[in-house]
Design an enzyme around this catalytic site. Structure first.
Site, PDB file in Angstrom:
ATOM      1  N   ASP A  37     -13.826  -5.149  -2.294  1.00 35.26           N
ATOM      2  CA  ASP A  37     -13.847  -5.451  -1.226  1.00 35.26           C
ATOM      3  C   ASP A  37     -15.611  -6.132  -0.715  1.00 35.26           C
ATOM      4  O   ASP A  37     -16.593  -4.674  -0.712  1.00 35.26           O
ATOM      5  CB  ASP A  37     -13.489  -3.594  -0.837  1.00 35.26           C
ATOM      6  CG  ASP A  37     -11.390  -3.509  -0.930  1.00 35.26           C
ATOM      7  OD1 ASP A  37     -11.620  -3.990  -1.161  1.00 35.26           O
ATOM      8  OD2 ASP A  37     -11.983  -2.066  -0.952  1.00 35.26           O
ATOM      9  N   ASP A  82       0.696  -1.062  -0.163  1.00 38.22           N
ATOM     10  CA  ASP A  82      -0.255   0.245  -0.182  1.00 38.22           C
ATOM     11  C   ASP A  82       0.979   0.909   0.037  1.00 38.22           C
ATOM     12  O   ASP A  82       1.795   1.659   0.794  1.00 38.22           O
ATOM     13  CB  ASP A  82      -0.350  -0.018   1.570  1.00 38.22           C
ATOM     14  CG  ASP A  82      -1.731  -0.329   0.979  1.00 38.22           C
ATOM     15  OD1 ASP A  82      -1.680  -2.085   0.317  1.00 38.22           O
ATOM     16  OD2 ASP A  82      -2.807  -0.935   1.874  1.00 38.22           O
TER      17      ASP A  82
END
Lengths: 204, 256
Positions: B130, B11
């Site tokens: 997600d 990330d």
């Protein structure tokens, strides 16, 4: 010896940057080729390509490189085809009915049958029955990175230089004289891919 | 034999690697290019960069991170986060990415998937999903890094994404993410069986056995993990040795 001069065929398709960087790391001096006039003085051409067969064929025609690339490959000069640059050597593809390939090698490109297997065939798969200069010095088991839903079926089995299995056995690579082509991506296959590129350069 | 892939995920915000826990509480874990080189040396099968910067300055930084990584690491690279148009695809692919991952923008405008697939091929379109449990055998899709609930059912959405031309699904269980308690096996299996394209499982890895579980019982094709690798708890090589001991096909490094 100075490093071999490779023309990387740039027809607006595929990740040329990765191919060029991997060739540089392998000891070559890659040059992007966008028109036929730039093809003189080269030791070999590299034809990369990702995406759809028809799209690649159209782009190659649009740049005027179709015929020069076909002639180059057909005349037995050093050629390295990667992925679509491999598939385009054949006569046609199930992916794009009615669209002609370069037809340098007899045979057609077919799709992996739908079934239990995931398509695209994506990831690292092991090669078997490797032969010829590209695989010189390779260990018995070597894996390369593949991303494709279609694969060529060469009419002439004598040109097979690497095989792979994904539900069915398929031709992962072919060699005919100085012409070499692979379905996998050496530029994305870490040390194994760079070793293959170095082997290609050593044929020049 | 096709190997099960181990994919470290970095990330990135403003050019630095961070790892969120449950999508919040960011911790700094280094320079993305250096991390990528470490994972390359460990034999990671692919890398994912997730750009969690919102600003346009951050976007330019990300392009440079991708360029520098692609110059040094000859492995498949996926970039996601903030991709909204075919032009965004083009910029990342030009920089050296092999695949581009879309999430919120694809839910807002699903044609983005088909546009990307037509322009560059399905193989480079990853749809990130997600999902959060919403009842027995039901999962809901969330957007905006898991902050916004949608009306989409996860299984319906992945089928639609496949139909539109997605080449791969990157599935994150929001329930499992950051817990280190293991992947959501039921969700992963349901998604993997709903589509013909490969599925990367994400969220929840805390031990090496979790990777084996989701590849076997969850029927995933690949595993994405961050914390388990970032903080040196395990190396990718150890993870592969563990999977191999469980009879799962893994790629050995060239020359090993």
């Amino acid at each position: 010896m100075s490093s071999p001069i490779l023309g990387v065929i740039d027809y607006g398709s595929g990740n040329l940057r990765s191919v060029c960087k991997a060739l540089e790391a392998s000891g070559a001096s890659p040059r992007l080729i966008t028109s036929a006039s730039e093809m003189s003085g080269l030791d070999a051409i590299v034809v990369p390509g990702v995406g759809a067969f028809a799209h690649c064929a159209e782009n190659l025609r649009a740049t005027g490189l179709w015929e020069p690339v076909r002639e180059w490959a057909a005349s037995g000069k050093s050629y390295l085809g990667i992925c679509l640059g491999y598939q385009l050597l054949f006569e046609s593809s199930e992916e794009s009915p009615g669209i002609e390939g370069l037809g340098v090698l007899p045979g057609r490109v077919v799709r992996f049958a739908a079934g239990d297997l995931k398509v695209p065939h994506m990831g690292w798969n092991s090669l078997r029955d490797t032969a010829g200069p590209l695989y010189k010095g390779f260990p018995a088991e070597v894996s390369m990175y593949f991303v494709h839903s279609y694969y060529p079926v060469p009419a002439d089995e004598d040109i097979l230089s690497a095989q792979c299995d994904y539900g069915v056995p398929f031709a992962a690579g072919v060699s005919r004289g100085a012409l070499h082509a692979v379905q996998f991506h050496p530029e994305k296959s870490q040390a194994a891919g760079l070793a293959l590129l170095r082997n290609f350069l050593s044929t020049l | 034999m096709l190997a099960k892939r181990i994919i470290p995920c970095l990330d990135v915000t403003d050019g630095r690697v961070v790892k969120g826990t449950k999508f919040l509480n960011l911790r700094d874990a280094g320079d993305p290019v250096e991390c990528a080189k470490i994972y390359d040396a460990q034999g990671a099968d692919e890398l994912v960069f997730l750009d969690i910067t919102a600003s346009s300055d951050g976007r330019a930084t990300m392009v440079s991170v991708v360029e520098r990584t692609a110059e040094q690491c000859f492995m498949p690279l996926t970039v996601g986060g903030g991709i909204r148009s075919v032009e965004d695809f083009r910029i990342m692919l030009r920089a050296g990415a092999d695949k581009v991952s879309v999430n919120t923008s694809a839910l807002q405008r699903p044609e983005l998937i088909s546009e990307g697939a037509e322009a560059f091929g399905s193989q480079c379109v990853v749809v990130a999903v997600d999902a959060k449990r919403d009842g027995p055998g039901k999962w809901r899709v969330y957007t905006h890094g898991g902050r916004k609930r949608t009306e989409r059912d996860a299984l319906e959405w992945v089928r639609e994404a496949e139909r539109l031309g997605a080449g791969e699904i990157l599935l994150t269980s929001m329930d499992a993410d950051g817990t280190c308690g293991g992947y959501d096996l039921e969700l992963t299996k349901a998604v993997s069986e709903a589509v013909q394209i490969p599925v990367i499982a994400s969220g929840g890895a805390g031990e090496l056995e979790h990777l084996a579980e989701v590849l076997e019982r969850g029927k995933a094709d690949a595993v994405l993990a961050a914390s388990i690798f970032h903080f040196g708890k395990h190396t990718v090589s150890e993870a592969k040795a563990h999977l191999a001991s469980r009879g799962l096909p893994v790629r050995r490094r060239f020359g090993d």
